[in-house]
Design a protein around this motif. Sequence first.
Motif, PDB file in Angstrom:
ATOM      1  N   ARG A   1      49.863  39.808  36.208  1.00  0.00           N
ATOM      2  CA  ARG A   1      49.200  40.421  34.969  1.00  0.00           C
ATOM      3  C   ARG A   1      49.730  39.786  33.564  1.00  0.00           C
ATOM      4  O   ARG A   1      50.268  40.537  32.787  1.00  0.00           O
ATOM      5  CB  ARG A   1      49.374  41.926  34.979  1.00  0.00           C
ATOM      6  CG  ARG A   1      48.330  42.493  35.815  1.00  0.00           C
ATOM      7  CD  ARG A   1      48.185  43.983  35.870  1.00  0.00           C
ATOM      8  NE  ARG A   1      48.683  44.542  36.843  1.00  0.00           N
ATOM      9  CZ  ARG A   1      49.482  45.956  36.676  1.00  0.00           C
ATOM     10  NH1 ARG A   1      49.436  46.637  35.483  1.00  0.00           N
ATOM     11  NH2 ARG A   1      49.930  46.337  37.961  1.00  0.00           N
TER      12      ARG A   1
ATOM     13  N   ALA B   1      46.799  36.608  37.570  1.00  0.00           N
ATOM     14  CA  ALA B   1      46.070  37.805  37.766  1.00  0.00           C
ATOM     15  C   ALA B   1      47.006  38.701  38.751  1.00  0.00           C
ATOM     16  O   ALA B   1      47.203  40.120  38.537  1.00  0.00           O
ATOM     17  CB  ALA B   1      44.964  37.672  38.937  1.00  0.00           C
ATOM     18  N   GLU B   2      48.278  38.110  39.429  1.00  0.00           N
ATOM     19  CA  GLU B   2      49.002  39.001  40.186  1.00  0.00           C
ATOM     20  C   GLU B   2      50.384  39.352  39.427  1.00  0.00           C
ATOM     21  O   GLU B   2      50.455  40.545  39.573  1.00  0.00           O
ATOM     22  CB  GLU B   2      49.684  37.988  41.172  1.00  0.00           C
ATOM     23  CG  GLU B   2      49.925  38.669  42.688  1.00  0.00           C
ATOM     24  CD  GLU B   2      50.043  37.516  43.747  1.00  0.00           C
ATOM     25  OE1 GLU B   2      51.215  37.432  43.928  1.00  0.00           O
ATOM     26  OE2 GLU B   2      49.188  36.920  44.053  1.00  0.00           O
TER      27      GLU B   2
ATOM     28  N   ALA C   1      41.275  37.420  37.926  1.00  0.00           N
ATOM     29  CA  ALA C   1      41.619  38.584  37.282  1.00  0.00           C
ATOM     30  C   ALA C   1      40.704  39.589  37.145  1.00  0.00           C
ATOM     31  O   ALA C   1      40.860  40.851  37.280  1.00  0.00           O
ATOM     32  CB  ALA C   1      42.048  38.015  35.906  1.00  0.00           C
TER      33      ALA C   1
ATOM     34  N   THR D   1      40.306  42.050  39.979  1.00  0.00           N
ATOM     35  CA  THR D   1      41.433  42.851  40.014  1.00  0.00           C
ATOM     36  C   THR D   1      41.128  44.548  39.350  1.00  0.00           C
ATOM     37  O   THR D   1      40.279  44.346  38.515  1.00  0.00           O
ATOM     38  CB  THR D   1      42.536  42.442  39.759  1.00  0.00           C
ATOM     39  OG1 THR D   1      42.792  42.511  38.289  1.00  0.00           O
ATOM     40  CG2 THR D   1      43.131  41.279  40.238  1.00  0.00           C
ATOM     41  N   PRO D   2      41.399  45.408  39.540  1.00  0.00           N
ATOM     42  CA  PRO D   2      41.193  46.760  38.912  1.00  0.00           C
ATOM     43  C   PRO D   2      41.820  46.522  37.250  1.00  0.00           C
ATOM     44  O   PRO D   2      41.628  47.418  36.464  1.00  0.00           O
ATOM     45  CB  PRO D   2      41.879  47.883  39.500  1.00  0.00           C
ATOM     46  CG  PRO D   2      42.195  47.234  40.601  1.00  0.00           C
ATOM     47  CD  PRO D   2      42.389  45.803  40.812  1.00  0.00           C
ATOM     48  N   TYR D   3      42.418  45.459  36.888  1.00  0.00           N
ATOM     49  CA  TYR D   3      43.152  45.538  35.806  1.00  0.00           C
ATOM     50  C   TYR D   3      42.355  44.823  34.746  1.00  0.00           C
ATOM     51  O   TYR D   3      42.788  44.548  33.426  1.00  0.00           O
ATOM     52  CB  TYR D   3      44.551  44.960  36.083  1.00  0.00           C
ATOM     53  CG  TYR D   3      45.433  45.804  36.938  1.00  0.00           C
ATOM     54  CD1 TYR D   3      45.901  47.050  36.677  1.00  0.00           C
ATOM     55  CD2 TYR D   3      45.697  45.098  38.363  1.00  0.00           C
ATOM     56  CE1 TYR D   3      46.462  47.911  37.535  1.00  0.00           C
ATOM     57  CE2 TYR D   3      46.101  46.101  39.133  1.00  0.00           C
ATOM     58  CZ  TYR D   3      46.685  47.331  38.916  1.00  0.00           C
ATOM     59  OH  TYR D   3      47.065  48.181  40.036  1.00  0.00           O
TER      60      TYR D   3
END
Length: 401
Positions: free
Chosen positions: A237, A234-235, A126, A129-131
Amino acid sequence: MVRIMSGSRRHDVLIIGGGNAGLSLAGRVRRDGCRDVAVIEPKTVHEYRPMLSYVASGAATLADLRRPQERVTPDGVRWYRDRVVAVDPARSVVTLGDGTELEYGDLAVCPGSQVDWDAVPGSRAAVATPYAATSYLPDQAVRTWDLLAGLTSGRAVFAVSDRHVPCYPVGLKPLFAAADHWRRTGVLDAIEIELLVESARLVDEAGADHQLRVAAERYGVRVRTHTTVTSVDAERRTLELRTPDGPDRTAYDALYLAPPHRAPEWVAASGLDGPGSEGFVAVDPHTLQHVAHPRVWGLGDVATVDAMPSGGALRRQVPVVARNIQARRKGTEMRRYDGYSVAPVTTSRRRLLLAEFDRDARPQPTVPVPDLTRPRPSLLLFDRYLQPTVYWHKLLQGKVS
Ligand SMILES: Cc1cc2nc3c(=O)[nH]c(=O)nc-3n(C[C@H](O)[C@H](O)[C@H](O)COP(=O)(O)OP(=O)(O)OC[C@H]3O[C@@H](n4cnc5c(N)ncnc54)[C@H](O)[C@@H]3O)c2cc1C
């Protein structure tokens, strides 16, 4: 002058880790008259870690928290620029990465703790990722503010673990900085904020906990205590949660994590852990002496001191270890650590409260200001600007009593 050594030898007091605990103890032991003190530390740059929260709040840069290790190592202390790979307490020997063996009279073990991504499956993916981001690693701290400041609508989730996290309530600093920023930029109403904390309180001390809840309410934060993130997708979210009402799931557009921490693996492999210590150095939480090896001491984030780990706690732990090394040698009475710890938490971009408490969550104010748990601008200035100066010039030099 600091000297970088190689070869094999013995030191009267040997210290593993040249972070907050290690340097402060080295300075203090030198001040007490010990002439042969050595610190083992692999990094050439020292970091004042509390400043990471301000980096993650857009109020400091990494340059503000970094100094060359050589410059901050107390005078007269020998520095081995290597990492420890094993300790043999039966032989009183420490082995370094290059194979060098060092013997010791007394050994202080303070290599800190590390982020334990495996404790929350999916969390490592996670934060790639940018989030999602965390303030608990330098590069991630920079990313935390980029992520939060860039959010203009959606769901922001802040998840704060209390599993060995250094000074875990400071995980709220980025939350309040971001909420204040969102209010000032007019997007707060478009952002749903959820705070997930594993513990029962946002901070152990009741008065400070109350103030933080009041501040959270002011920004419309939904606070969920006793809530653990069990995994991250993570995908998609999403977070899987364990809550008092059973399993739950929540989604995020921006995720902040104060992740669980663990001790370095060589601690347990060297037999320095103990029953129930979860791989951390098993010490008597009062004397900080190892439970099985009398010439070994533990302090800081790696030790089972039965108190919330924090830099502030070291102001009390360091003099205890320094004194007790002497007490063991002379057979005199040992000094005791009362479990003092501290959490400075911002409640906006302008105010901060200071929670000081002992291991029973009783208030333990040391700063001569009435009601430190009332958020104020002066405390924020103290924490952001004065405290680092005290750290570099006094605490790291062992000027603690
Ligand atoms: C984001 C963040 C915010 C914080 N905010 C606050 C705050 O506001 N107030 C507060 O009081 N505390 C705060 N803390 C906690 C505080 O920084 C720690 O409690 C303190 O740094 C602990 O000191 P330590 O020496 O035990 O560990 P560290 O400071 O982590 O030092 C450990 C050292 O050991 C070295 N080391 C690791 N492995 C080895 C090895 N194998 N051999 C030799 N050396 C090794 C490391 O390189 C490191 O230099 C914060 C921490 C973080 C991460």
